[in-house]
Design a protein around this motif. Structure first.
Motif, PDB file in Angstrom:
ATOM      1  N   ASP A 247       8.100  14.251  87.289  1.00 18.15           N
ATOM      2  CA  ASP A 247       8.336  15.176  86.152  1.00 18.15           C
ATOM      3  C   ASP A 247       9.866  15.431  85.860  1.00 18.15           C
ATOM      4  N   ILE A 248      10.326  15.548  84.661  1.00 19.03           N
ATOM      5  CA  ILE A 248      11.535  16.296  84.760  1.00 19.03           C
ATOM      6  C   ILE A 248      11.671  17.648  84.939  1.00 19.03           C
ATOM      7  N   LYS A 249      10.303  18.386  84.954  1.00 20.00           N
ATOM      8  CA  LYS A 249      10.441  19.785  85.538  1.00 20.00           C
ATOM      9  C   LYS A 249      10.675  19.950  86.766  1.00 20.00           C
ATOM     10  N   ASP A 250      10.109  18.962  87.639  1.00 25.06           N
ATOM     11  CA  ASP A 250      10.561  19.050  89.014  1.00 25.06           C
ATOM     12  C   ASP A 250      12.008  18.955  89.185  1.00 25.06           C
ATOM     13  N   VAL A 251      12.734  18.155  88.446  1.00 28.48           N
ATOM     14  CA  VAL A 251      14.346  18.260  88.531  1.00 28.48           C
ATOM     15  C   VAL A 251      14.761  19.720  88.144  1.00 28.48           C
ATOM     16  N   TYR A 252      14.083  20.240  86.817  1.00 30.16           N
ATOM     17  CA  TYR A 252      14.634  21.666  86.458  1.00 30.16           C
ATOM     18  C   TYR A 252      14.347  22.555  87.623  1.00 30.16           C
ATOM     19  N   ARG A 253      13.299  22.474  88.248  1.00 27.41           N
ATOM     20  CA  ARG A 253      12.939  23.454  89.427  1.00 27.41           C
ATOM     21  C   ARG A 253      14.282  23.138  90.554  1.00 27.41           C
ATOM     22  N   LYS A 254      14.552  22.116  90.926  1.00 29.12           N
ATOM     23  CA  LYS A 254      15.496  21.791  91.893  1.00 29.12           C
ATOM     24  C   LYS A 254      16.853  22.609  91.281  1.00 29.12           C
ATOM     25  N   LEU A 255      17.017  22.268  90.357  1.00 23.36           N
ATOM     26  CA  LEU A 255      18.444  23.063  89.535  1.00 23.36           C
ATOM     27  C   LEU A 255      18.356  24.517  89.555  1.00 23.36           C
ATOM     28  N   GLN A 256      16.974  25.033  89.061  1.00 20.98           N
ATOM     29  CA  GLN A 256      16.807  26.506  89.304  1.00 20.98           C
ATOM     30  C   GLN A 256      17.025  26.992  90.754  1.00 20.98           C
ATOM     31  N   ASP A 257      16.502  26.377  91.731  1.00 22.37           N
ATOM     32  CA  ASP A 257      16.627  26.911  93.122  1.00 22.37           C
ATOM     33  C   ASP A 257      18.128  26.898  93.535  1.00 22.37           C
ATOM     34  N   ARG A 258      18.684  25.560  93.052  1.00 28.24           N
ATOM     35  CA  ARG A 258      20.235  25.691  93.244  1.00 28.24           C
ATOM     36  C   ARG A 258      21.193  26.549  92.740  1.00 28.24           C
ATOM     37  N   ARG A 259      20.667  27.092  91.263  1.00 30.90           N
ATOM     38  CA  ARG A 259      21.150  27.920  90.802  1.00 30.90           C
ATOM     39  C   ARG A 259      21.169  29.556  91.562  1.00 30.90           C
ATOM     40  N   ARG A 260      19.837  29.873  92.100  1.00 31.41           N
ATOM     41  CA  ARG A 260      19.948  30.949  92.795  1.00 31.41           C
ATOM     42  C   ARG A 260      20.444  31.134  94.166  1.00 31.41           C
TER      43      ARG A 260
ATOM     44  N   ASN B  78       6.400  50.188  67.391  1.00 33.57           N
ATOM     45  CA  ASN B  78       5.801  50.442  66.315  1.00 33.57           C
ATOM     46  C   ASN B  78       4.972  51.667  65.856  1.00 33.57           C
ATOM     47  N   GLN B  79       4.569  52.085  64.856  1.00 34.01           N
ATOM     48  CA  GLN B  79       3.872  53.033  64.748  1.00 34.01           C
ATOM     49  C   GLN B  79       2.444  53.023  65.784  1.00 34.01           C
ATOM     50  N   GLN B  80       1.864  52.257  65.991  1.00 34.78           N
ATOM     51  CA  GLN B  80       0.949  51.861  66.882  1.00 34.78           C
ATOM     52  C   GLN B  80       1.330  52.165  68.444  1.00 34.78           C
ATOM     53  N   GLY B  81       2.497  52.158  68.655  1.00 36.24           N
ATOM     54  CA  GLY B  81       3.153  52.300  70.017  1.00 36.24           C
ATOM     55  C   GLY B  81       3.285  50.685  70.583  1.00 36.24           C
ATOM     56  N   LEU B  82       3.349  49.907  69.805  1.00 34.57           N
ATOM     57  CA  LEU B  82       3.354  48.280  70.465  1.00 34.57           C
ATOM     58  C   LEU B  82       4.721  47.611  70.024  1.00 34.57           C
ATOM     59  N   VAL B  83       4.844  46.664  70.827  1.00 39.28           N
ATOM     60  CA  VAL B  83       6.104  45.888  70.456  1.00 39.28           C
ATOM     61  C   VAL B  83       5.587  44.299  70.756  1.00 39.28           C
ATOM     62  N   PRO B  84       5.976  43.402  70.117  1.00 35.98           N
ATOM     63  CA  PRO B  84       5.488  42.066  69.991  1.00 35.98           C
ATOM     64  C   PRO B  84       6.511  41.318  71.188  1.00 35.98           C
ATOM     65  N   ALA B  85       5.822  40.555  71.963  1.00 39.61           N
ATOM     66  CA  ALA B  85       6.397  39.813  73.250  1.00 39.61           C
ATOM     67  C   ALA B  85       6.379  38.358  72.929  1.00 39.61           C
ATOM     68  N   ILE B  86       7.351  37.612  72.781  1.00 42.98           N
ATOM     69  CA  ILE B  86       7.461  36.230  72.737  1.00 42.98           C
ATOM     70  C   ILE B  86       7.570  35.726  74.099  1.00 42.98           C
ATOM     71  N   VAL B  87       6.588  34.772  74.493  1.00 43.04           N
ATOM     72  CA  VAL B  87       6.626  34.341  76.003  1.00 43.04           C
ATOM     73  C   VAL B  87       7.388  32.845  75.853  1.00 43.04           C
ATOM     74  N   GLN B  88       8.270  32.399  76.822  1.00 47.66           N
ATOM     75  CA  GLN B  88       8.896  31.174  76.760  1.00 47.66           C
ATOM     76  C   GLN B  88       8.912  30.763  78.210  1.00 47.66           C
ATOM     77  N   ASP B  89       8.860  29.309  78.215  1.00 46.29           N
ATOM     78  CA  ASP B  89       8.800  28.499  79.602  1.00 46.29           C
ATOM     79  C   ASP B  89      10.239  28.824  80.218  1.00 46.29           C
ATOM     80  N   TYR B  90      10.415  29.241  81.350  1.00 50.25           N
ATOM     81  CA  TYR B  90      11.760  29.260  81.931  1.00 50.25           C
ATOM     82  C   TYR B  90      12.494  27.829  82.102  1.00 50.25           C
ATOM     83  N   LEU B  91      11.731  26.958  82.448  1.00 55.12           N
ATOM     84  CA  LEU B  91      12.215  25.703  82.811  1.00 55.12           C
ATOM     85  C   LEU B  91      12.756  24.976  81.650  1.00 55.12           C
TER      86      LEU B  91
END
Length: 211
Positions: free
Chosen positions: A198-211, A16-29
């Motif tokens: 925690d369901i996020k522990d399951v998501y972490r396993k899936l992310q590891d396998r995705r990589r 923008n005119q101030q040299g800025l851009v908005p950044a929306i931050v989202q949890d990857y899991l």
């Protein structure tokens, strides 16, 4: 962090005119929107170089490294920009699971002057309800009867639902497949809650396998 640098260039962004851009931050899991902050070319460049989020503080007129003081650093997984190149979407791993300076997980926790956590993905939301039933029993709740029955009742249902999924797939019935898989997901979430996984522990396993 060459992979980030390959995906986005600081000069591709319409600031923008101030040299800025908005950044929306989202949890990857689980996709929870954690915060919104501003970036300029320099902070975006430092983010790309370090793999951790840097922002521009409009009030202090200086760069700030998210979590440098609190320890709640944001490790960047992916950066995207929108169709007009004037907004960023950054998926991150939030260390400490706290993004807001108030100590809340997300800055977007206020609804009509109440503190309510923002929505995540559907499985996480269902899991949250199941855990609530576990910690605050509700008479007459089906989930409650499963939890009270323990492994014997929960695992029996998982076995039954898995068999139903198999039969629906054998019949090539798309609606039945979706319904039976939903039942299997639900009863598996009950098992996770019962064993306090925690369901996020399951998501972490899936992310590891995705990589």
């Amino acid at each position: 962090m060459s992979s980030l640098s390959d995906a986005i260039r600081v000069d591709n962004i319409n600031y923008n005119q101030q040299g800025l851009v908005p950044a929306i931050v989202q949890d990857y899991l689980d996709g929870t929107v954690l915060m919104m902050a501003w970036m300029n070319r320099e902070s975006l460049q430092k983010t790309l170089e370090t793999g951790e989020n840097w922002y521009w503080s409009r009030s202090r007129q200086e760069l700030w490294h998210k979590g440098a003081t609190s320890g709640h650093i944001q490790k960047v997984k992916e950066i995207r920009y929108d169709c007009d190149s004037d907004a960023l979407l950054i998926t991150i791993e939030q260390l400490g699971d706290i993004a807001c300076h108030t100590g809340e997980r997300s800055c977007f926790h206020q609804v009509d002057n109440q503190k309510i956590a923002p929505s995540a993905d559907t499985l996480s939301e269902v899991y949250k309800v199941i855990c609530k039933r576990r910690d605050h029993p509700m008479a007459g709740s089906y989930t409650q009867t499963l939890l009270e029955g323990g492994d014997n009742k929960i695992l029996k249902k998982i076995g039954e639902e898995a068999a139903e999924v198999v039969m629906a797939c054998k019949d090539d019935d798309r609606e039945a497949i979706a319904s039976e898989v939903a039942d299997l997901f639900y009863h598996t979430l009950v098992a996770l809650s019962y064993h306090q996984v925690d369901i996020k522990d399951v998501y972490r396993k899936l992310q590891d396998r995705r990589r």
